[in-house]
Design a protein around this motif. Structure first.
Motif, mmCIF file in Angstrom:
data_model
loop_
_atom_site.group_PDB
_atom_site.id
_atom_site.type_symbol
_atom_site.label_atom_id
_atom_site.label_comp_id
_atom_site.label_asym_id
_atom_site.label_seq_id
_atom_site.Cartn_x
_atom_site.Cartn_y
_atom_site.Cartn_z
ATOM 1 N N ALA A 1 3.693 -1.393 50.001
ATOM 2 C CA ALA A 1 5.496 -2.160 51.415
ATOM 3 C C ALA A 1 5.793 -3.324 51.558
ATOM 4 O O ALA A 1 6.999 -3.855 50.873
ATOM 5 C CB ALA A 1 5.873 -0.616 52.466
ATOM 6 N N PRO A 2 4.717 -4.036 52.237
ATOM 7 C CA PRO A 2 5.650 -5.424 52.404
ATOM 8 C C PRO A 2 5.364 -6.258 50.954
ATOM 9 O O PRO A 2 5.813 -7.142 51.488
ATOM 10 C CB PRO A 2 4.321 -5.601 53.927
ATOM 11 N N PHE A 3 4.904 -5.886 49.922
ATOM 12 C CA PHE A 3 4.801 -6.948 48.761
ATOM 13 C C PHE A 3 5.938 -7.169 47.849
ATOM 14 O O PHE A 3 6.444 -5.937 47.672
ATOM 15 C CB PHE A 3 3.177 -6.448 48.756
ATOM 16 N N ARG A 4 5.696 -7.829 47.480
ATOM 17 C CA ARG A 4 6.898 -7.466 46.216
ATOM 18 C C ARG A 4 5.639 -6.898 44.886
ATOM 19 O O ARG A 4 5.196 -6.972 44.471
ATOM 20 C CB ARG A 4 7.102 -9.754 45.315
ATOM 21 N N MET A 5 6.838 -6.225 44.209
ATOM 22 C CA MET A 5 6.378 -5.081 43.681
ATOM 23 C C MET A 5 7.448 -5.068 42.609
ATOM 24 O O MET A 5 7.468 -4.083 41.330
ATOM 25 C CB MET A 5 6.063 -3.603 44.374
ATOM 26 N N GLY A 6 8.544 -6.340 42.047
ATOM 27 C CA GLY A 6 9.188 -6.055 40.648
ATOM 28 C C GLY A 6 8.701 -6.894 39.131
ATOM 29 O O GLY A 6 7.373 -6.913 39.537
ATOM 30 N N ALA A 7 9.313 -7.025 39.056
ATOM 31 C CA ALA A 7 8.679 -7.158 36.941
ATOM 32 C C ALA A 7 8.043 -8.621 37.058
ATOM 33 O O ALA A 7 7.094 -8.494 36.519
ATOM 34 C CB ALA A 7 9.935 -6.865 36.246
ATOM 35 N N ASP A 8 7.850 -9.340 38.155
ATOM 36 C CA ASP A 8 8.007 -10.959 38.243
ATOM 37 C C ASP A 8 6.660 -10.855 39.079
ATOM 38 O O ASP A 8 5.866 -11.550 39.534
ATOM 39 C CB ASP A 8 7.904 -11.752 38.776
ATOM 40 N N SER A 9 5.669 -9.613 40.239
ATOM 41 C CA SER A 9 5.038 -9.434 40.882
ATOM 42 C C SER A 9 3.723 -9.675 39.727
ATOM 43 O O SER A 9 3.433 -9.203 38.846
ATOM 44 C CB SER A 9 4.809 -8.776 41.805
ATOM 45 N N PRO A 10 2.397 -10.504 40.578
ATOM 46 C CA PRO A 10 1.191 -10.345 39.489
ATOM 47 C C PRO A 10 0.474 -9.183 39.552
ATOM 48 O O PRO A 10 -0.346 -8.360 38.244
ATOM 49 C CB PRO A 10 0.279 -10.879 40.895
ATOM 50 N N LEU A 11 0.795 -8.155 40.292
ATOM 51 C CA LEU A 11 0.335 -6.828 39.862
ATOM 52 C C LEU A 11 0.895 -6.390 38.882
ATOM 53 O O LEU A 11 0.292 -5.148 38.639
ATOM 54 C CB LEU A 11 0.478 -5.624 41.692
ATOM 55 N N ALA A 12 2.718 -6.360 38.515
ATOM 56 C CA ALA A 12 3.277 -5.701 37.349
ATOM 57 C C ALA A 12 2.574 -6.471 35.885
ATOM 58 O O ALA A 12 2.727 -5.170 34.832
ATOM 59 C CB ALA A 12 4.226 -6.639 37.594
#
Length: 271
Positions: A45-56
């Motif tokens: 939850a504290p991290f950016r999870m949008g389409a431009d995130s590294p994990l995406a």
């Protein structure tokens, strides 16, 4: 074959009476995996999870709950067997193992019967939770009705083979607690339970390939999240089958070595 079935049943009953004698044990088998799952989900939850995130690049945010559910389900399957194998040291100290090995019982039936018992009783409650949770998450893509049963079969068979191999490892020393430390937490981190192995650096990918859970989770996610057909899964299934074959072969060889050493020392309780 009838004798083999009797041996398996006897070991299952023994393990049930030894390890699952209280209702509180079953309660804990549901509570702590659910807590781990919820903790893992909200740790993102504290991290950016949008389409431009590294994990995406490896997994979308919409599929994250399903990714974690499948990961923790596979981990619980394998974790139960790590714990069951670790508890063999207590049976050795009590003399139970010595009594079993001086009898004409089939050694492989004993090992796999022990794994099967620990697995069925240790995972069924969390398995029911996962089935219910699947109705409330997005991202499920199935090629057919056969995909969920096949995923369950892959987990069941691979976990039992893994459990038999671990039991043999724990036969080589009465104090094998270090193996529990080495096998439990690294398996959770590197097998792809919470993060895709492809997102790891190279050195971590090498470690992840040492755990059969990595290959099993890859297949399960192909079945439940990618809607893969049997034809496209053949290379992954062949790889998992090769890994399991190596484990079974190693189990047979190491079992003979452990028994040979036991006969040489003459006392399984102490060595």
């Amino acid at each position: 074959m009838k004798q083999l079935g009797s041996l398996l049943l006897a070991e299952i009953i023994k393990e049930h009476r030894h390890s699952f004698h209280s209702k509180m044990i079953y309660f804990s088998l549901l509570v702590w995996p659910v807590i781990n799952f919820v903790t893992a989900y909200y740790s993102f939850a504290p991290f950016r999870m949008g389409a431009d995130s590294p994990l995406a690049r490896f997994i979308s945010y919409e599929q994250l709950p399903l990714f974690l559910l499948t990961g923790y389900l596979g981990y619980i399957f394998y974790w139960c067997l790590v714990q069951s194998s670790w508890q063999m040291s207590f049976e050795r100290q009590a003399g139970t193992m010595e009594m079993i090995f001086i009898s004409p019982v089939n050694r492989l039936a004993f090992l796999y019967g022990r794994s099967l018992s620990s697995l069925i009783e240790g995972v069924w409650l969390f398995f029911c939770f996962v089935l219910l949770a699947l109705f409330f998450v997005d991202g499920i893509q199935l090629s057919g009705w056969w995909a969920p049963p096949l995923a369950f079969l892959i987990l069941l068979v691979s976990a039992i083979v893994w459990g038999g191999f671990l039991c043999v490892l724990f036969l080589f020393s009465r104090d094998s607690s270090f193996l529990y430390t080495v096998l439990d937490e690294p398996m959770l981190i590197f097998s792809g339970v919470r993060l895709p192995p492809m997102a790891f650096p190279v050195w971590a990918k090498v470690i992840s390939f040492c755990f059969p859970l990595t290959y099993a989770l890859q297949l399960i996610r192909e079945l439940l999240m990618e809607g893969a057909s049997l034809q496209t899964m053949l290379p992954s299934m062949g790889l998992l089958a090769a890994v399991l074959l190596v484990l079974v072969t190693a189990t047979v060889v190491l079992l003979k070595q452990a028994e040979k050493h036991m006969k040489k020392t003459g006392n399984m309780v102490m060595y």
